[in-house]
Design a protein around this motif. Structure first.
Motif, PDB file in Angstrom:
ATOM      1  N   ILE A  54       0.860  -1.189   0.000  1.00 25.42           N
ATOM      2  CA  ILE A  54       0.000   0.000   0.000  1.00 25.42           C
ATOM      3  C   ILE A  54       0.894   1.237   0.000  1.00 25.42           C
ATOM      4  O   ILE A  54       1.875   1.286   0.741  1.00 25.42           O
ATOM      5  N   ARG A  72      -2.607   1.853  -9.066  1.00 29.29           N
ATOM      6  CA  ARG A  72      -3.731   0.904  -8.925  1.00 29.29           C
ATOM      7  C   ARG A  72      -3.738  -0.093 -10.074  1.00 29.29           C
ATOM      8  O   ARG A  72      -4.053  -1.266  -9.877  1.00 29.29           O
ATOM      9  N   THR A  77      -2.252  -0.927  -3.738  1.00 22.32           N
ATOM     10  CA  THR A  77      -3.328  -0.209  -3.047  1.00 22.32           C
ATOM     11  C   THR A  77      -2.837   1.204  -2.720  1.00 22.32           C
ATOM     12  O   THR A  77      -1.667   1.394  -2.387  1.00 22.32           O
ATOM     13  N   THR A  78      -3.732   2.178  -2.826  1.00 20.28           N
ATOM     14  CA  THR A  78      -3.328   3.567  -2.549  1.00 20.28           C
ATOM     15  C   THR A  78      -4.149   4.156  -1.402  1.00 20.28           C
ATOM     16  O   THR A  78      -5.290   3.759  -1.183  1.00 20.28           O
ATOM     17  N   ASN A  79      -3.534   5.075  -0.694  1.00 17.03           N
ATOM     18  CA  ASN A  79      -4.269   5.872   0.299  1.00 17.03           C
ATOM     19  C   ASN A  79      -3.555   7.212   0.456  1.00 17.03           C
ATOM     20  O   ASN A  79      -3.024   7.533   1.509  1.00 17.03           O
ATOM     21  N   PHE A  80      -3.528   7.962  -0.638  1.00 18.88           N
ATOM     22  CA  PHE A  80      -2.864   9.271  -0.632  1.00 18.88           C
ATOM     23  C   PHE A  80      -3.833  10.345  -0.149  1.00 18.88           C
ATOM     24  O   PHE A  80      -5.040  10.245  -0.376  1.00 18.88           O
ATOM     25  N   TRP A  81      -3.284  11.372   0.490  1.00 21.29           N
ATOM     26  CA  TRP A  81      -4.081  12.539   0.816  1.00 21.29           C
ATOM     27  C   TRP A  81      -3.892  13.560  -0.313  1.00 21.29           C
ATOM     28  O   TRP A  81      -2.762  13.838  -0.714  1.00 21.29           O
ATOM     29  N   HIS A  82      -5.021  14.090  -0.807  1.00 24.97           N
ATOM     30  CA  HIS A  82      -4.960  15.021  -1.938  1.00 24.97           C
ATOM     31  C   HIS A  82      -4.746  16.450  -1.432  1.00 24.97           C
ATOM     32  O   HIS A  82      -5.583  16.970  -0.700  1.00 24.97           O
ATOM     33  N   TYR A 114      -2.957  21.240   7.881  1.00 26.12           N
ATOM     34  CA  TYR A 114      -4.170  20.421   7.772  1.00 26.12           C
ATOM     35  C   TYR A 114      -3.874  19.148   6.962  1.00 26.12           C
ATOM     36  O   TYR A 114      -4.310  18.052   7.332  1.00 26.12           O
ATOM     37  N   ASP A 115      -3.110  19.312   5.869  1.00 28.34           N
ATOM     38  CA  ASP A 115      -2.732  18.140   5.049  1.00 28.34           C
ATOM     39  C   ASP A 115      -1.979  17.128   5.915  1.00 28.34           C
ATOM     40  O   ASP A 115      -2.213  15.920   5.836  1.00 28.34           O
ATOM     41  N   LYS A 117      -2.125  16.718   9.149  1.00 27.27           N
ATOM     42  CA  LYS A 117      -3.044  16.093  10.110  1.00 27.27           C
ATOM     43  C   LYS A 117      -3.821  14.954   9.447  1.00 27.27           C
ATOM     44  O   LYS A 117      -3.948  13.854  10.000  1.00 27.27           O
ATOM     45  N   MET A 118      -4.311  15.207   8.243  1.00 28.71           N
ATOM     46  CA  MET A 118      -5.097  14.184   7.534  1.00 28.71           C
ATOM     47  C   MET A 118      -4.218  13.010   7.104  1.00 28.71           C
ATOM     48  O   MET A 118      -4.652  11.858   7.104  1.00 28.71           O
ATOM     49  N   SER A 121      -3.629  10.765  10.077  1.00 27.40           N
ATOM     50  CA  SER A 121      -4.824   9.963  10.353  1.00 27.40           C
ATOM     51  C   SER A 121      -4.829   8.709   9.459  1.00 27.40           C
ATOM     52  O   SER A 121      -5.096   7.599   9.924  1.00 27.40           O
TER      53      SER A 121
END
Lengths: 315, 151
Positions: A54, A72, A77-82, A114-115, A117-118, A121
């Motif tokens: 991932i 992908r 698997t991806t879980n990037f923050w935009h 903010y980026d 922080k996300m 998470s």
């Protein structure tokens, strides 16, 4: 699952020319684009070996979407923050006449608090599904130098091993949190902690210093396809002897992928080093950035030589 | 075809204790209409879409969707969204979440998506999120299958 973190990914644009002339008109006869960045390259190599992976980090704009879609398609698997700004682009000029590769690297977009922080998470959630996390590459603007140290601590709290592969202050600060494996990225300065890594003796010094700082395994690249591997009790020299290397871009990332795969498969240190070196060679033998199967890696093992310094005085 | 071979390998999601304002950022930045809600172990415990948020902000939602204009409700929507922005998403999420296993097939996924009038179906392995499948992906696979047969 092996997780990788790429905080400053790229959309690599590879331009093929036949005899690059500086300060002159050059015709490009082939263009390719591919998702890049050290962590992403590691994920590609891990996936090529048939393992689940991932990829996390920051992407932005259309370039970022292109990066995600490519990964992908490869089964990553991806879980990037935009983020709000566009993902950077790297220009790689591949001169087929001289065989040389020239890399022009953009600094990257700005990341906000903010980026961050996300992203934290998402990292926290993904840790629960991972057996090992690789933290590698440069930092975009706005990301504190302590970030890898913080992520190593978070992973350790979740009982997850970490591999750190970056340069500069972020490497030193990350090392303070004692990652399982640490490998300084010395491409720009060729040194670590004031030690110029220009000969075997100095690479050993650097590797021992990394272990003293708390990493269980240190990997220091000496020159093309030669590495020193140190633990608290053992010291190893590894090299590949294949005569014709095609492309070294990405070989270091394949080496890290090899360590990650072997370490999560319970191999001993010798087998781990052999497998990692074979991954690096498989990558270096391809004009494209990554190899595409575990068979390619297995075929490369015969060109790998590892030697344990039985007596440390031997060096 | 197995779901794992056609799903979108993306695990963008939101934790149940995150705020509504974060959800709106995720939907906006990722250009998606809804996300799975997960706990700290990445287990799927709900699903939340933009419609769930609007339904919560506008109790007479069903009447509004049949009216010609929502102009009169707009101020209320704005006020409520500001009021709820710091509330956790678990207050608004759909707790009866439908999921599909990655080893299931496209027929089951199509059936769940169509019968329940939903756009996105979380794909799980041992209840942990591993991807998302949409009706669009399934239609694409069906078209490709038909094209291959014709060839």
């Amino acid at each position: 699952m092996i997780a990788t973190v790429t905080l400053n990914p790229t959309l690599d644009v590879i331009l093929e020319v036949n005899g690059l002339k500086l300060n002159h008109y050059n015709k490009v006869y082939n263009t390719q684009t591919t998702a890049g960045g050290k962590g992403i390259n590691v994920s590609k190599a891990v996936r090529a070996c048939g393992r689940e992976t991932i990829a996390l980090g920051f992407v932005g704009g259309n370039r970022g979407i292109t990066v995600e879609e490519e990964l992908r398609r490869l089964g990553i698997t991806t879980n990037f923050w935009h983020i709000g700004e566009n993902t950077r682009s790297n220009i790689i000029i591949r001169d087929t006449k001289s065989g040389e590769h020239t890399l022009l690297s953009e600094p990257g977009p700005r990341v906000t608090e903010y980026d961050l922080k996300m992203f934290h998470s998402a990292f926290y959630r993904v840790i629960s599904q991972s057996c090992l996390v690789i933290l590698s590459g440069s930092l975009p603007l706005g990301v504190p130098e302590e970030i890898y140290a913080y992520l190593i601590a978070t992973a350790q709290e979740g009982g997850v091993k970490t591999i750190l592969n970056t340069s500069g202050v972020q490497f030193s600060k990350g090392l303070e949190r004692k990652p399982f494996l640490a490998s300084p990225d010395i491409r720009e300065t060729n040194q670590f902690g004031g030690i110029l890594i220009d000969r075997e003796k100095n690479a050993i010094k650097a590797a021992e210093k990394i272990v003293q700082k708390g990493a269980e395994i240190a990997v220091v690249s000496l020159e093309e396809q030669k590495d020193i591997i140190a633990t608290r009790d053992e010291l190893w020299f590894a090299e590949t002897t294949y005569p014709k290397i095609v492309n070294l871009i990405g070989a270091g990332d394949a080496l890290i992928a090899g360590f990650a795969i072997a370490l999560t498969e319970g191999k001993n240190l010798k087998e781990t080093i052999e497998f990692a070196m074979a991954c690096a060679l498989a990558s270096a033998l391809r004009e494209e950035e990554e190899f595409s199967s575990r068979e390619e890696v297995e075929k490369c093992r015969r060109w790998v030589k590892v030697k344990k310094y039985e007596n440390r005085m031997e060096r | 075809m197995k779901i794992k071979d056609l799903m979108i390998r993306d695990v963008t999601s939101i934790m149940n204790d995150c705020k509504l304002v974060d959800l709106i950022q995720i939907l906006s930045r990722h250009k998606i209409t809804g996300v799975p809600v997960v706990n700290h172990n990445q287990e799927v415990i709900g699903f939340i879409s933009q419609h769930d948020v609007i339904k919560a902000a506008l109790p007479n939602y069903l009447e509004i969707i049949n009216s010609s204009s929502i102009f009169s409700e707009f101020i209320q929507l704005s006020k409520r969204l500001q009021e709820y922005s710091e509330h956790p998403v678990e207050e608004f999420m759909n707790k009866k979440v439908l999921t599909i296993e990655e080893e299931d097939n496209e027929v089951l996924a199509a059936s769940l998506l169509i019968q329940n009038k939903i756009q996105r179906l979380p794909v799980v392995r041992e209840n942990k999120l591993v991807g998302i499948v949409t009706l669009t992906d399934i239609c694409r696979i069906l078209v490709e299958k038909t094209e291959n047969k014709e060839k």
